[in-house]
Design an enzyme around this catalytic site. Structure first.
Site, PDB file in Angstrom:
ATOM      1  N   HIS A  50       8.172  -7.181  -3.540  1.00  0.00           N
ATOM      2  CA  HIS A  50       6.952  -7.514  -4.282  1.00  0.00           C
ATOM      3  C   HIS A  50       7.196  -8.721  -5.198  1.00  0.00           C
ATOM      4  O   HIS A  50       7.719  -8.575  -6.312  1.00  0.00           O
ATOM      5  CB  HIS A  50       6.496  -6.312  -5.121  1.00  0.00           C
ATOM      6  CG  HIS A  50       5.952  -5.195  -4.295  1.00  0.00           C
ATOM      7  ND1 HIS A  50       4.627  -5.110  -3.936  1.00  0.00           N
ATOM      8  CD2 HIS A  50       6.567  -4.133  -3.729  1.00  0.00           C
ATOM      9  CE1 HIS A  50       4.433  -4.032  -3.195  1.00  0.00           C
ATOM     10  NE2 HIS A  50       5.589  -3.418  -3.050  1.00  0.00           N
ATOM     11  N   GLU A  74       4.993 -10.272  -6.798  1.00  0.00           N
ATOM     12  CA  GLU A  74       4.005 -10.270  -7.874  1.00  0.00           C
ATOM     13  C   GLU A  74       4.454  -9.521  -9.114  1.00  0.00           C
ATOM     14  O   GLU A  74       3.890  -9.715 -10.190  1.00  0.00           O
ATOM     15  CB  GLU A  74       2.676  -9.686  -7.371  1.00  0.00           C
ATOM     16  CG  GLU A  74       2.682  -8.188  -7.088  1.00  0.00           C
ATOM     17  CD  GLU A  74       3.122  -7.832  -5.678  1.00  0.00           C
ATOM     18  OE1 GLU A  74       2.778  -6.748  -5.192  1.00  0.00           O
ATOM     19  OE2 GLU A  74       3.841  -8.646  -5.053  1.00  0.00           O
ATOM     20  N   GLY A 110       0.827  -1.199   0.000  1.00  0.00           N
ATOM     21  CA  GLY A 110       0.000   0.000   0.000  1.00  0.00           C
ATOM     22  C   GLY A 110       0.859   1.244   0.000  1.00  0.00           C
ATOM     23  O   GLY A 110       2.048   1.201   0.346  1.00  0.00           O
ATOM     24  N   ASP A 151      -6.575  -3.816 -26.809  1.00  0.00           N
ATOM     25  CA  ASP A 151      -7.673  -3.837 -25.845  1.00  0.00           C
ATOM     26  C   ASP A 151      -9.028  -3.680 -26.521  1.00  0.00           C
ATOM     27  O   ASP A 151      -9.943  -4.488 -26.317  1.00  0.00           O
ATOM     28  CB  ASP A 151      -7.498  -2.724 -24.803  1.00  0.00           C
ATOM     29  CG  ASP A 151      -6.103  -2.706 -24.214  1.00  0.00           C
ATOM     30  OD1 ASP A 151      -5.479  -3.786 -24.172  1.00  0.00           O
ATOM     31  OD2 ASP A 151      -5.640  -1.629 -23.809  1.00  0.00           O
ATOM     32  N   CYS A 206       5.003  -6.285   1.637  1.00  0.00           N
ATOM     33  CA  CYS A 206       5.355  -4.869   1.803  1.00  0.00           C
ATOM     34  C   CYS A 206       4.560  -4.251   2.960  1.00  0.00           C
ATOM     35  O   CYS A 206       4.795  -4.583   4.115  1.00  0.00           O
ATOM     36  CB  CYS A 206       5.143  -4.130   0.487  1.00  0.00           C
ATOM     37  SG  CYS A 206       5.996  -2.516   0.442  1.00  0.00           S
ATOM     38  N   TYR A 207       3.587  -3.391   2.691  1.00  0.00           N
ATOM     39  CA  TYR A 207       2.797  -2.777   3.763  1.00  0.00           C
ATOM     40  C   TYR A 207       2.070  -3.850   4.570  1.00  0.00           C
ATOM     41  O   TYR A 207       1.983  -3.762   5.806  1.00  0.00           O
ATOM     42  CB  TYR A 207       1.791  -1.797   3.161  1.00  0.00           C
ATOM     43  CG  TYR A 207       1.004  -1.004   4.189  1.00  0.00           C
ATOM     44  CD1 TYR A 207       1.477   0.215   4.661  1.00  0.00           C
ATOM     45  CD2 TYR A 207      -0.215  -1.471   4.683  1.00  0.00           C
ATOM     46  CE1 TYR A 207       0.765   0.951   5.612  1.00  0.00           C
ATOM     47  CE2 TYR A 207      -0.933  -0.753   5.632  1.00  0.00           C
ATOM     48  CZ  TYR A 207      -0.435   0.457   6.086  1.00  0.00           C
ATOM     49  OH  TYR A 207      -1.143   1.173   7.022  1.00  0.00           O
ATOM     50  N   LYS A 247      -2.694  -6.414 -19.665  1.00  0.00           N
ATOM     51  CA  LYS A 247      -2.420  -6.482 -21.102  1.00  0.00           C
ATOM     52  C   LYS A 247      -2.036  -7.883 -21.550  1.00  0.00           C
ATOM     53  O   LYS A 247      -2.486  -8.355 -22.596  1.00  0.00           O
ATOM     54  CB  LYS A 247      -1.308  -5.497 -21.459  1.00  0.00           C
ATOM     55  CG  LYS A 247      -0.968  -5.428 -22.935  1.00  0.00           C
ATOM     56  CD  LYS A 247      -2.052  -4.755 -23.748  1.00  0.00           C
ATOM     57  CE  LYS A 247      -2.102  -3.280 -23.448  1.00  0.00           C
ATOM     58  NZ  LYS A 247      -3.060  -2.568 -24.329  1.00  0.00           N
TER      59      LYS A 247
END
Length: 509
Positions: free
Chosen positions: A166, A168, A51, A224, A79-80, A364
Site C-alpha cells: 500500500h 498510500e 479490499g 474536528d 493489493c486486491y 485529520k
C-alpha cells in the site's frame, strides 16, 4: 483528474487523500459502477484499490471486463486491485497460508518510471494473505519482498502497473513518491487542486444545504468539531448553533477548557447541556464496546435534540475514517466498529437530508490544514484526537464513577507529562491512558496490593488509517508510570501498548 475504483479497502479514501495532497483532483467510484460512470470526465489515470475480500471468496468483487476494454489510460492496481488485474489478464493468484501484515522490506530489481527516485531497498506496508504467483504474458517483475515475489509488476506496452503493498499509507517509505511518479511521470497530471478551493466550495455547499434554517452542531472542543464550528459560523453566521453535551465521560477539566476555547477565543455562540448522570445511568452494567457506543450515541441524540427545533438541520464533525470503519459508503468495505455518528437515529436524519457533515471526506491532517487556513489558534489544532464516546471506550468493562475517577486522574498525569516533553508531544499523533478490566498484585510500603492496571497508548500517524506505536523516551515512560502509581490510589501497575494499526486499532474499544 484521477479515478479511484473502490474494492472496499479501508484505505481507498487515503489514496484519494494522497492524490489530492499532490494537487490533483481525484474521484472515487464503486467497483460495481458501470464503465461510463468510472470514466466520466475523462480521467488521466485509473487506480484500483485494495479490499478485504479474497478472490477465492464467494461473491468477491471482480474486475469488470467491460471496464478493462474501455480504459485507454494508465492503470495502477494496489493489493486486491493488483491481484484482480493479474488474474483477469491470465496470471495466477494463490491463497496464502500465512498473511503478510505490517512492515515488509522490498527490493527493486528493474528500473521503471514508477520507481524513479525510490531507493533500491526500502520498507513498505503490507496487508494481504493471497499473492500473485505467476504473471500474465507481457508482464515483468520490478520488485519483490522475501514473502512476495511479485511486489511490483508492470506491462509497459499496456500501461498497467501492480503493487502488492500500500503506497498510500504513511508507513510505506517513499509511498508518496510512487503515487507522484504515477500521477506526473506516467499519467501526465497537473497540480491544480487545493484545500483553499475546498473551503470556498464547502462553505457554499453549507449555505445551499441549510437554506434559511438553523444548523445545530454537536461540538466537543476537539480539532474536528472546532473546525466544523468555524466553517459553519463563517458560512451562515448566527444561524449556526454549536452545542456541547457534557456526557459525563469527558476528561478532567475538559468542559471548562472547551468553554474558554470556543466561546472566549473563537467567539462561537456555544450552548452547554449537562447530562452526565443520564449517560452514566444508561451505561450501568454495560461492558460490550458496541453497546457502549450505541448507548452513548442514542443518549447524545436524546439530549442534543432538546436543542433542535422542528425545521433545524444537524451538523456533525464526522471524518472519513469514522465513516469507512462504520459502513461501506462506496464499496464492499468491512465494518470494523459502530461509530457514534452512525447510530440509527442519525442515519434516519441523513436519509431525510437533514444532516450536514462538511468534513466527512477529509482526514485529520487535512482538517488541521483547513484549521490553519481558517486562522484557528494553533494550540486548538494540536489537541490529540478524542473519541465521541469519550472515556467510556477507554475504560474496558463497566463504566462507573469510581473507574472514571481513576482514569481521569491517570489520563491527566499522562497529558501533563507528555506536554512537558515537547518533542515527544509533537511526534505523537494520538496518546491516552486506558483502564483495563484486570487487577494485578503489587507491593507498596511493604504491604501487598491488588489494584487496577493502566495502559498507555501512543501512536505515530498522519491520518489515523495506519499507525505505529511511538518509541517514547524511557525517561518519559518512567515518569508517567511513577506518577500514576504514586498519585492515583487504586492503580499499581502501568503497561505500554506496542501494537501497530493494523492489526490493532488505535483505540482499545
Amino acid at each position: 483528474m484521477i479515478v479511484i475504483v473502490d474494492y472496499g479497502s479501508q484505505y481507498t479514501q487515503l489514496i484519494a487523500r494522497r492524490v489530492r495532497g499532490l494537487g490533483v483532483f481525484s474521484r472515487i467510484v464503486s467497483c460495481h459502477d458501470k464503465p461510463a460512470e468510472v470514466l466520466r470526465g475523462g480521467p488521466l489515470g485509473v487506480i484500483l484499490s485494495g479490499g478485504p475480500a479474497s478472490l477465492y471468496a464467494k461473491g468477491s468483487p471482480r474486475l469488470s471486463k467491460a471496464l478493462v476494454s474501455k480504459i485507454d489510460v494508465p492503470v495502477l492496481g494496489i493489493c486486491y486491485g493488483h491481484q484482480a488485474l493479474m488474474q483477469y489478464l491470465g496470471g495466477s493468484v494463490e491463497r496464502g497460508g500465512t498473511g503478510e501484515y505490517g512492515r515488509a522490506d522490498v527490493e527493486i530489481r528493474k528500473d521503471d518510471p514508477l520507481v524513479e527516485g525510490v531507493p533500491r531497498k526500502h520498507r513498505v506496508w503490507m496487508s494481504h494473505r493471497d499473492h500473485v504467483a505467476s504473471l500474465p504474458k507481457g508482464f515483468t517483475r520490478v520488485a519483490s519482498s522475501p514473502a512476495t515475489p511479485n511486489a511490483i509488476v508492470r506491462n509497459a506496452k499496456m500501461r498497467i502497473w501492480g503493487l502488492q503493498f500500500h503506497p498510500e499509507v504513511h508507513h510505506t517509505e517513499n509511498g508518496g513518491r510512487y503515487i507522484e511518479n504515477f500521477l506526473f511521470g506516467i499519467c501526465g497530471c497537473r497540480r491544480d487542486w487545493s484545500l483553499g478551493d475546498w473551503i470556498d466550495r464547502t462553505q457554499e455547499e453549507i449555505r445551499e444545504q441549510a437554506g434559511t434554517r438553523r444548523v445545530v452542531s454537536g461540538v466537543s472542543g476537539g480539532v474536528d468539531s472546532t473546525v466544523m464550528g468555524v466553517l459553519l459560523d463563517r458560512a451562515i453566521g448566527s444561524r449556526s448553533v454549536p452545542v456541547l453535551v457534557d456526557n459525563g465521560v469527558m476528561r478532567a477539566n475538559e468542559v471548562g477548557e472547551v468553554l474558554r476555547s470556543l466561546k472566549d477565543e473563537l467567539g462561537l455562540n456555544l450552548k452547554v447541556r449537562r447530562a452526565g448522570a443520564r449517560f452514566l445511568s444508561r451505561l450501568k452494567g454495560v461492558t460490550d464496546p458496541e453497546r457502549k457506543r450505541k448507548i452513548i450515541g442514542k443518549t447524545f441524540i436524546d439530549v442534543f435534540f432538546s436543542e433542535v427545533h422542528r425545521n433545524d438541520m444537524l451538523a456533525q464533525g464526522t471524518l472519513y475514517p469514522d465513516v469507512i470503519e462504520s459502513v461501506a459508503v462506496r464499496g464492499p468495505s468491512d465494518k470494523i466498529k459502530t461509530h457514534h455518528n452512525r447510530v440509527p437515529e442519525v442515519m434516519k436524519l441523513i436519509e431525510q437530508g437533514r444532516v450536514i457533515e462538511p468534513l466527512k471526506e477529509l482526514f485529520k491532517d487535512e482538517v488541521r490544514e483547513v484549521g490553519k487556513l481558517l486562522e484557528i489558534p494553533q494550540p486548538l489544532l494540536d489537541r490529540y484526537p478524542f473519541p465521541g464516546p469519550g472515556l467510556a471506550i477507554r475504560i474496558l468493562g463497566e463504566v462507573t464513577p469510581k473507574r472514571l475517577k481513576l482514569l481521569r486522574a491517570a489520563d491527566l498525569i499522562f497529558r501533563e507529562e507528555i506536554a512537558a516533553d515537547r518533542e515527544s508531544f509533537e511526534r505523537v499523533w494520538q496518546g491516552f491512558a486506558v483502564l483495563l478490566p484486570v487487577k494485578a498484585v503489587g507491593v507498596m510500603g511493604d504491604s501487598r496490593t491488588y489494584a487496577n492496571v493502566c495502559a498507555i497508548r501512543c501512536v505515530e500517524s498522519v491520518d489515523g488509517m495506519t499507525a505505529d506505536w511511538a518509541r517514547l523516551p524511557y525517561e518519559l515512560l518512567d515518569s508517567i508510570s511513577r506518577r500514576i502509581v504514586n498519585e492515583v490510589d487504586g492503580i499499581n501497575r502501568v503497561v505500554y501498548d506496542i501494537s501497530s494499526k493494523p492489526p490493532a486499532t488505535i483505540e482499545w474499544e
